[in-house]
Design an enzyme around this catalytic site. Structure first.
Site, PDB file in Angstrom:
ATOM      1  N   ALA A  66       0.857  -1.177   0.000  1.00  0.00           N
ATOM      2  CA  ALA A  66       0.000   0.000   0.000  1.00  0.00           C
ATOM      3  C   ALA A  66       0.898   1.233   0.000  1.00  0.00           C
ATOM      4  CB  ALA A  66      -0.901  -0.008   1.223  1.00  0.00           C
ATOM      5  N   GLY A 109       0.295  -4.930   1.029  1.00  0.00           N
ATOM      6  CA  GLY A 109      -0.930  -4.938   0.228  1.00  0.00           C
ATOM      7  C   GLY A 109      -0.744  -5.603  -1.134  1.00  0.00           C
ATOM      8  N   GLU A 112      -1.097  -9.161  -0.396  1.00  0.00           N
ATOM      9  CA  GLU A 112      -2.524  -9.417  -0.130  1.00  0.00           C
ATOM     10  C   GLU A 112      -3.330  -9.451  -1.434  1.00  0.00           C
ATOM     11  OE1 GLU A 112      -2.613  -6.228   2.745  1.00  0.00           O
ATOM     12  OE2 GLU A 112      -3.268  -7.616   4.308  1.00  0.00           O
ATOM     13  N   GLU A 132       4.731  -4.926   7.194  1.00  0.00           N
ATOM     14  CA  GLU A 132       3.931  -4.026   8.045  1.00  0.00           C
ATOM     15  C   GLU A 132       4.487  -3.905   9.454  1.00  0.00           C
ATOM     16  OE1 GLU A 132       2.705  -6.074   5.813  1.00  0.00           O
ATOM     17  OE2 GLU A 132       0.851  -5.299   4.944  1.00  0.00           O
TER      18      GLU A 132
END
Ligand code: DAK
Length: 258
Positions: A66, A109, A112, A132
């Site tokens: 992200a 992300g 993911e 993260e």
């Protein structure tokens, strides 16, 4: 056909390719980009010509996570009000086979997003990870759930706690990646796989996908009920008749998705 800012969509017969296309930022996923990805996926899911969708990254890498710039100053109330996962959660509703072809890195992300695909293919030297924890947070777009279901609690915890980059070969051994290819052959090989998949009966593919996903969520008895319902449903399709008649006539079936 592409009029997007952060992705590129290419249709090659019954196979559609969706490229993440923000290469200067290593395809870091910001909100506008996620919106484009999900909207395009839904569009392809409803496009009758398309039978299989491949997700790939343009440039050096699949996706480095992200967008940190966008998240840095976020506060929880803002995040709640933005409700950005409402968009993200729609990826799970895509009915057609969705394949990820990962080169470079798939982090946070980006990982993911790959885990939201039905099958992950990767370049042999690709690396994956959930960094993260190093940023003082944790995955929020399904990482803890998808990874645990895929590889079990103990490997998931090890990888999520360390935040380390994981070699594709390790994830292949864990069964999370289905096949590895040399990077320069990745797109071509995944395309060949997708074309083969696209020749199977489309309704069977989507109802198998649905039933397998139910197997991950539901108790066995309820999963079996889904399986049975989907099994019966396929007997309403022309492709069921075509498949079985072609078998008897000793010829190849021609599936239309009806
Ligand atoms: N966000 C923003 N910019 C990024 C980025 C990221 N995640 N990753 C890379 N970039 C930018 C770099 O800042 C750099 O920009 P400039 O300095 O050129 O302006 C450019 O991309 C090139 O990156 P590097 O210079 O760092 O390239 P290297 O080859 O040296 O290193 C790297 C590659 C992948 C090892 C490194 O870039 C890196 O560690 N990147 C950050 C990895 C990371 O921590 N990712 C974020 C994890 S948190 C959500 C969905 C998911 C999530 C949240 C919300 N929604 C649906 C809303 C999950 C959160 C995360 O993913």
């Amino acid at each position: 056909m592409s009029h997007h800012s952060y992705i590129k969509v290419k249709k090659e017969g019954s196979v559609a390719k969706l490229y993440l296309n923000r290469p200067q930022q290593l395809n870091a996923l910001h909100r506008a980009m996620v919106e484009e990805i999900v909207t395009a996926l839904e569009h392809l899911d409803g496009d009758e010509e398309v039978r299989v969708i491949i997700l790939l990254g343009k440039g050096k890498t699949f996706a480095a996570g992200a967008d940190i710039d966008e998240m840095m100053e976020a506060d929880p109330i803002q995040l709640e009000q933005l409700n950005q996962f409402a968009v993200w959660d729609r990826i799970r509703l895509i009915k057609k086979p969705l394949l990820a072809a990962v080169h470079g890195v798939a982090l946070g992300g980006g990982f993911e997003l790959a885990l939201h695909c039905d099958l992950i293919f990767a370049a042999a030297d690709a690396r994956f990870g959930f960094p993260e924890v190093k940023l003082g947070v944790m995955p929020g777009a399904g990482g803890t759930q998808y990874l645990t279901k895929a590889v079990g609690k103990h490997r998931a915890l090890q990888w999520l706690w360390s935040g380390e980059m994981l070699e594709a070969t390790l994830l292949w051994q864990a069964g999370l990646i289905v096949r590895l290819f040399p990077e320069q052959e990745l797109e071509q090989e995944v395309t060949i796989y997708a074309q083969r998949l696209a020749s199977q009966a489309p309704l069977a593919l989507r109802l198998i996908k649905e039933a397998v996903n139910k197997a991950q969520d539901l108790p066995l008895v309820e999963g079996m009920a889904w399986e049975r319902k989907n099994f019966y449903l396929l007997f309403a399709s022309q492709d069921q008749k075509e498949g079985m008649r072609a078998f008897k006539a000793k010829r190849s079936p021609r599936f239309t998705g009806r």
